[in-house]
Design a protein around this motif. Sequence first.
Motif, mmCIF file in Angstrom:
data_model
loop_
_atom_site.group_PDB
_atom_site.id
_atom_site.type_symbol
_atom_site.label_atom_id
_atom_site.label_comp_id
_atom_site.label_asym_id
_atom_site.label_seq_id
_atom_site.Cartn_x
_atom_site.Cartn_y
_atom_site.Cartn_z
ATOM 1 N N GLU A 82 17.009 -10.090 -44.378
ATOM 2 C CA GLU A 82 17.525 -8.771 -44.001
ATOM 3 C C GLU A 82 16.967 -7.680 -44.909
ATOM 4 O O GLU A 82 16.663 -6.576 -44.454
ATOM 5 N N LEU A 83 16.813 -7.986 -46.189
ATOM 6 C CA LEU A 83 16.230 -7.015 -47.118
ATOM 7 C C LEU A 83 14.771 -6.743 -46.778
ATOM 8 O O LEU A 83 14.316 -5.592 -46.834
ATOM 9 N N TYR A 84 14.027 -7.786 -46.420
ATOM 10 C CA TYR A 84 12.625 -7.601 -46.037
ATOM 11 C C TYR A 84 12.498 -6.578 -44.909
ATOM 12 O O TYR A 84 11.614 -5.726 -44.922
ATOM 13 N N GLY A 85 13.373 -6.690 -43.932
ATOM 14 C CA GLY A 85 13.294 -5.805 -42.777
ATOM 15 C C GLY A 85 13.648 -4.360 -43.086
ATOM 16 O O GLY A 85 13.305 -3.467 -42.307
ATOM 17 N N ARG A 86 14.295 -4.115 -44.222
ATOM 18 C CA ARG A 86 14.739 -2.759 -44.569
ATOM 19 C C ARG A 86 14.058 -2.225 -45.817
ATOM 20 O O ARG A 86 14.467 -1.210 -46.367
ATOM 21 N N ALA A 87 13.004 -2.900 -46.299
ATOM 22 C CA ALA A 87 12.419 -2.577 -47.603
ATOM 23 C C ALA A 87 11.990 -1.116 -47.727
ATOM 24 O O ALA A 87 12.258 -0.459 -48.741
ATOM 25 N N LYS A 88 11.312 -0.588 -46.715
ATOM 26 C CA LYS A 88 10.828 0.796 -46.793
ATOM 27 C C LYS A 88 11.981 1.790 -46.824
ATOM 28 O O LYS A 88 11.974 2.738 -47.620
ATOM 29 N N ASP A 89 12.968 1.593 -45.973
ATOM 30 C CA ASP A 89 14.116 2.499 -45.949
ATOM 31 C C ASP A 89 14.917 2.398 -47.248
ATOM 32 O O ASP A 89 15.413 3.405 -47.761
ATOM 33 N N LEU A 90 15.028 1.198 -47.786
ATOM 34 C CA LEU A 90 15.758 1.024 -49.040
ATOM 35 C C LEU A 90 15.073 1.767 -50.178
ATOM 36 O O LEU A 90 15.747 2.384 -51.021
ATOM 37 N N LEU A 91 13.737 1.724 -50.211
ATOM 38 C CA LEU A 91 13.021 2.411 -51.282
ATOM 39 C C LEU A 91 13.256 3.916 -51.217
ATOM 40 O O LEU A 91 13.393 4.583 -52.251
ATOM 41 N N LYS A 92 13.316 4.457 -50.012
ATOM 42 C CA LYS A 92 13.599 5.885 -49.859
ATOM 43 C C LYS A 92 14.989 6.238 -50.394
ATOM 44 O O LYS A 92 15.221 7.376 -50.827
ATOM 45 N N CYS A 93 15.880 5.251 -50.367
ATOM 46 C CA CYS A 93 17.249 5.465 -50.851
ATOM 47 C C CYS A 93 17.418 5.061 -52.320
ATOM 48 O O CYS A 93 18.540 5.053 -52.834
ATOM 49 N N GLY A 94 16.321 4.698 -52.980
ATOM 50 C CA GLY A 94 16.396 4.378 -54.396
ATOM 51 C C GLY A 94 16.609 2.918 -54.728
ATOM 52 O O GLY A 94 16.948 2.581 -55.868
ATOM 53 N N VAL A 95 16.392 2.028 -53.737
ATOM 54 C CA VAL A 95 16.529 0.583 -53.977
ATOM 55 C C VAL A 95 15.144 -0.053 -53.841
ATOM 56 O O VAL A 95 14.543 -0.035 -52.766
ATOM 57 N N TRP A 96 14.669 -0.608 -54.938
ATOM 58 C CA TRP A 96 13.311 -1.176 -54.984
ATOM 59 C C TRP A 96 13.398 -2.681 -54.824
ATOM 60 O O TRP A 96 13.974 -3.371 -55.664
ATOM 61 N N LEU A 97 12.805 -3.201 -53.757
ATOM 62 C CA LEU A 97 12.822 -4.633 -53.460
ATOM 63 C C LEU A 97 11.544 -5.276 -54.000
ATOM 64 O O LEU A 97 10.439 -4.867 -53.645
ATOM 65 N N VAL A 98 11.713 -6.288 -54.856
ATOM 66 C CA VAL A 98 10.583 -6.893 -55.547
ATOM 67 C C VAL A 98 10.668 -8.413 -55.485
ATOM 68 O O VAL A 98 11.703 -9.000 -55.809
ATOM 69 N N CYS A 99 9.578 -9.060 -55.054
ATOM 70 C CA CYS A 99 9.469 -10.521 -55.112
ATOM 71 C C CYS A 99 8.789 -10.894 -56.423
ATOM 72 O O CYS A 99 7.708 -10.384 -56.726
ATOM 73 N N VAL A 100 9.412 -11.788 -57.189
ATOM 74 C CA VAL A 100 8.893 -12.147 -58.508
ATOM 75 C C VAL A 100 8.698 -13.657 -58.585
ATOM 76 O O VAL A 100 9.577 -14.429 -58.193
ATOM 77 N N ASP A 101 7.536 -14.075 -59.080
ATOM 78 C CA ASP A 101 7.278 -15.506 -59.256
ATOM 79 C C ASP A 101 6.073 -15.686 -60.172
ATOM 80 O O ASP A 101 5.501 -14.698 -60.654
ATOM 81 N N GLU A 102 5.671 -16.953 -60.378
ATOM 82 C CA GLU A 102 4.542 -17.258 -61.249
ATOM 83 C C GLU A 102 3.519 -18.129 -60.515
ATOM 84 O O GLU A 102 3.887 -18.996 -59.741
#
Length: 249
Positions: A45-65
């Motif tokens: 669900e977050l993936y589908g809203r990533a761009k809109d969330l960033l506009k609202c100040g929520v930065w979605l980040v995938c982290v791994d090694e």
Amino acid sequence: MVVSIATSTVGRWLASEKIKPWRYHSWQHILDPEAFLERARPVLELYGRAKDLLKCGVWLVCVDEKTSIQARKRPQAPDPAGSGQPVHVSHRYERKGALNLFAALSVADGKVYGQCRLRKRFVDFQAFLLATVIPEALARGVHTVALILDNSTTHAPKQLERWLQEQIKGQGWALDIQAYWLPVNASWLDQIEIWFSILQRKLLQPNHFERSGTLRQAIMDFIAYSNETAKPIQWSYTVADLRQKLGLH
């Protein structure tokens, strides 16, 4: 039943039926579909809203090694591809060390932030967050960072969130950091794995680096170059797709 049969006959039968018993494909079965869906749903669900969330100040980040990236020095540099010929690479090489790449993919815009380290402990992951991810979040002026993580010991699932809150309070950051844990054995739902495959194909193959320092610089240069034209990954897999895959209705 027959006493004997020609190898060529067996080969002909297998070929005609397109059966290749010498090949195999590993697969991890999902043992608890309901639990898997419950954990994967927030991430999808977050993936589908990533761009809109960033506009609202929520930065979605995938982290791994990407771990144990070897620097292999070959007797001579690979010969470039020619007309009708692939790149030619010497089979012999000397190991010149290995690195672990800690990386973060910004889902909304496709930019990647990385740091190479010699080891892949929790303290190395902490250092990456403090030196790379959090400064970028503060520079972007977001109020929330949503981290997508797998359950590896490097990420210390039982300690990470408490440690993050201690850092926020101790440093006085105007920032909320939320961790979203992927289901076990669900690396295929982590967008950064797609970027790792791009890195592998475009930079790390064929592997010819004089030393680990050369490899480190090549990786960081690749990240910088990629970010100049970065675009978000075209992710289309939804919760509905996962429900169908799991046989849940």
